[in-house]
Design a protein around this motif. Structure first.
Motif, mmCIF file in Angstrom:
data_model
loop_
_atom_site.group_PDB
_atom_site.id
_atom_site.type_symbol
_atom_site.label_atom_id
_atom_site.label_comp_id
_atom_site.label_asym_id
_atom_site.label_seq_id
_atom_site.Cartn_x
_atom_site.Cartn_y
_atom_site.Cartn_z
ATOM 1 N N LYS A 48 0.839 -1.201 0.000
ATOM 2 C CA LYS A 48 0.000 0.000 0.000
ATOM 3 C C LYS A 48 0.875 1.252 0.000
ATOM 4 O O LYS A 48 0.538 2.260 -0.641
ATOM 5 C CB LYS A 48 -0.912 -0.013 1.228
ATOM 6 C CG LYS A 48 -1.729 1.257 1.426
ATOM 7 C CD LYS A 48 -2.477 1.238 2.755
ATOM 8 C CE LYS A 48 -3.134 2.583 3.049
ATOM 9 N NZ LYS A 48 -3.763 2.609 4.395
ATOM 10 N N GLY A 49 1.995 1.190 0.694
ATOM 11 C CA GLY A 49 2.925 2.315 0.743
ATOM 12 C C GLY A 49 3.880 2.364 -0.425
ATOM 13 O O GLY A 49 4.773 3.216 -0.462
ATOM 14 N N ASN A 402 2.441 0.947 9.772
ATOM 15 C CA ASN A 402 1.209 1.685 9.462
ATOM 16 C C ASN A 402 1.438 3.190 9.547
ATOM 17 O O ASN A 402 1.021 3.949 8.656
ATOM 18 C CB ASN A 402 0.091 1.268 10.423
ATOM 19 C CG ASN A 402 -0.736 0.110 9.897
ATOM 20 O OD1 ASN A 402 -1.123 0.093 8.731
ATOM 21 N ND2 ASN A 402 -1.012 -0.858 10.743
ATOM 22 N N ASP A 403 2.082 3.642 10.617
ATOM 23 C CA ASP A 403 2.336 5.076 10.785
ATOM 24 C C ASP A 403 3.190 5.622 9.652
ATOM 25 O O ASP A 403 2.929 6.704 9.114
ATOM 26 C CB ASP A 403 3.049 5.335 12.124
ATOM 27 C CG ASP A 403 2.154 5.118 13.326
ATOM 28 O OD1 ASP A 403 0.917 5.108 13.156
ATOM 29 O OD2 ASP A 403 2.690 4.942 14.436
ATOM 30 N N ASN A 406 1.137 5.716 6.315
ATOM 31 C CA ASN A 406 0.041 6.688 6.313
ATOM 32 C C ASN A 406 0.495 8.128 6.501
ATOM 33 O O ASN A 406 -0.190 9.065 6.044
ATOM 34 C CB ASN A 406 -0.971 6.336 7.414
ATOM 35 C CG ASN A 406 -1.689 5.031 7.142
ATOM 36 O OD1 ASN A 406 -1.940 4.674 5.998
ATOM 37 N ND2 ASN A 406 -2.020 4.301 8.195
ATOM 38 N N LEU A 407 1.652 8.333 7.144
ATOM 39 C CA LEU A 407 2.042 9.698 7.516
ATOM 40 C C LEU A 407 3.323 10.185 6.837
ATOM 41 O O LEU A 407 3.412 11.377 6.497
ATOM 42 C CB LEU A 407 2.210 9.784 9.039
ATOM 43 C CG LEU A 407 0.965 9.446 9.857
ATOM 44 C CD1 LEU A 407 1.303 9.410 11.350
ATOM 45 C CD2 LEU A 407 -0.152 10.449 9.582
#
Length: 452
Positions: A48-49, A402-403, A406-407
């Motif tokens: 996803k990233g 995840n962090d 997403n960030l």
């Protein structure tokens, strides 16, 4: 028109994370390292990233100095095969030893994964760094081979594997039902390799994959390690204490490439970082301190001992000056040992300082902070050519991954430092690496193209 340079990113996936106490965190799953669905999930998050690689490391022995996450784990080739079935684009890579394997078996395993994944496999070539000698005892040997001996064998091992991967030309299998011709006999090649360590006839019993060969990854930084990397590696994982040392290593290794007829863009150097992301710097630091509070100091020292030879740091009090410790000759990761010993000699470290000082997952550095602060630090290392990208070793999984996805990734994309989406299907496509020519076929090497 020259293609703009983009960061390359590999996600280092190990159980609950790189931090030695990550398994004790309230949000972790202690048995994650033997949960296939967990690794599939991690690979999907990394995809996803838009990461280039989801990476699995390995070890072949259990001892008192082992990181808790490697005491109970799958064979990495099994895991990357499972990860390949759960993803569509991301590269999947695993560690395998040239000291404790045979070339034919390993060549077949990675070629198989390359087919299963549609050309997304990578092999992290290691000679096995074993300070305690435990691995040797698992393979009918009394002692672990010496450093230079291991690299000499690795040179031959790689030549055999790459030769076996070229056993079949890309169009060798024709499957002609009418003529009954399964393959073209003129397009299969026996290796007939005979060297100091190996005698291998070939051919390999599996065709070339869509990317030609799995991508070769290495992490050796000693003189033999750099020589092997300059000749054969396409990705190098590096760990340096600061940006200036990283820039020096980057420049030195890249300068070796012309000796082997290679250019700088044929090898990517990824520096290891351990980011901890927070909405504010204070929140990031709190995450860091929450992990540090879980560390048993002597458990951390056992981990340090595994990298510093046969030294038992746990027999010293935490306030003992580390410079007072006597170090025997080391037969493990020589470059890392040399750097760590130099830091001990130059800095006023105590035994209690060692784990936090030496291991990224426990260090408070420029990669602990807000998304923008971490992106700033990554951009600095990238633009100043300390690295072509990063091996991201998350202290805590899956939260840290995840962090980051997403960030931090959106900021890197906004700054045009990292891809918005995958532009190809194979790992070589992602890394802007050419499909290797088959060594048995005479081709015009001035017309190389990236596999699509």
């Amino acid at each position: 028109m020259t293609k703009a340079r983009k960061m390359k990113l590999a996600a280092y996936l190990i159980g609950t994370g790189m931090h030695v106490a990550s398994w004790r965190h309230p949000d972790s799953k202690p048995n994650a390292s033997i949960d296939p669905s967990y690794y599939k999930m991690l690979a999907q998050i990394a995809e996803k990233g838009k990461f280039d690689i989801a990476f699995i490391a390995d070890s072949l022995a259990v001892n008192a100095e082992s990181h808790p996450q490697i005491l109970n784990r799958f064979d990495p080739i099994v895991i990357i095969t499972a990860m390949a079935t759960a993803t569509e684009k991301i590269g999947i890579a695993a560690t395998a030893s040239t000291t404790y394997n045979e070339p034919y078996t390993l060549a077949r395993q990675f070629a198989s994964v390359d087919h299963v994944s549609g050309g997304r496999a990578g092999w992290n070539v290691v000679t096995t760094a074993d300070a305690t000698g435990e691995t040797a005892l698992n393979f009918s040997r009394e002692n672990h081979w010496e450093h230079d001996h291991r690299y000499e064998r690795a040179e031959e091992f790689l030549d055999v594997v790459k030769g076996l991967w070229d056993s079949w030309e890309d169009d060798a299998f024709i499957y002609n039902k009418e003529s009954g011709k399964f393959f073209d006999q003129n397009k299969v090649h026996e290796l007939h390799y005979k060297g100091k360590y190996f005698s291998v006839k070939g051919p390999l019993n599996i065709a070339r994959s869509s990317q030609g060969q799995p991508v070769i990854i290495q992490a050796g930084s000693s003189e033999p390690g750099q020589r092997l990397a300059a000749r054969t590696a396409e990705v190098v994982f590096a760990h340096r204490d600061n940006i200036e040392e990283a820039k020096s290593f980057y420049k030195e290794l890249k300068a070796r490439l012309p000796e082997y007829g290679r250019t700088e863009d044929e090898l990517h150097i990824l520096h290891g970082i351990s980011p901890i992301v927070g909405e504010t710097e204070e929140k990031a630091l709190q995450k860091y301190y929450d992990l540090q509070k879980l560390v048993d100091p002597y458990e951390g020292l056992k981990f340090v001992s595994g990298y510093m030879g046969n030294v038992d740091f746990t027999k010293y009090s935490l306030d003992t000056p580390a410079s007072e410790v006597e170090f025997p000759p080391v037969n493990s990761i020589q470059s890392q040992f040399t750097e760590m010993k130099k830091i001990i000699e130059e800095e006023n470290l105590t035994i209690g300082d060692l784990y936090t000082r030496f291991f990224g997952a426990a260090r408070r550095d420029g990669f602990v902070g807000t998304p923008a602060q971490i992106a700033d630090e990554m951009e600095k290392w990238f633009t100043e050519k300390a690295a072509d990208g990063f091996m991201v070793q998350f202290p805590l999984l899956p939260d840290g991954l995840n962090d980051f996805v997403n960030l931090v990734i959106p900021i890197l994309q906004e700054r045009r430092l990292f891809r918005l989406d995958y532009e190809g299907d194979t790992l070589r496509d992602h890394l802007d690496l050419n499909k290797p020519n088959n060594q048995f076929v005479q081709e015009d090497r001035t017309n190389k193209t990236v596999s699509k």
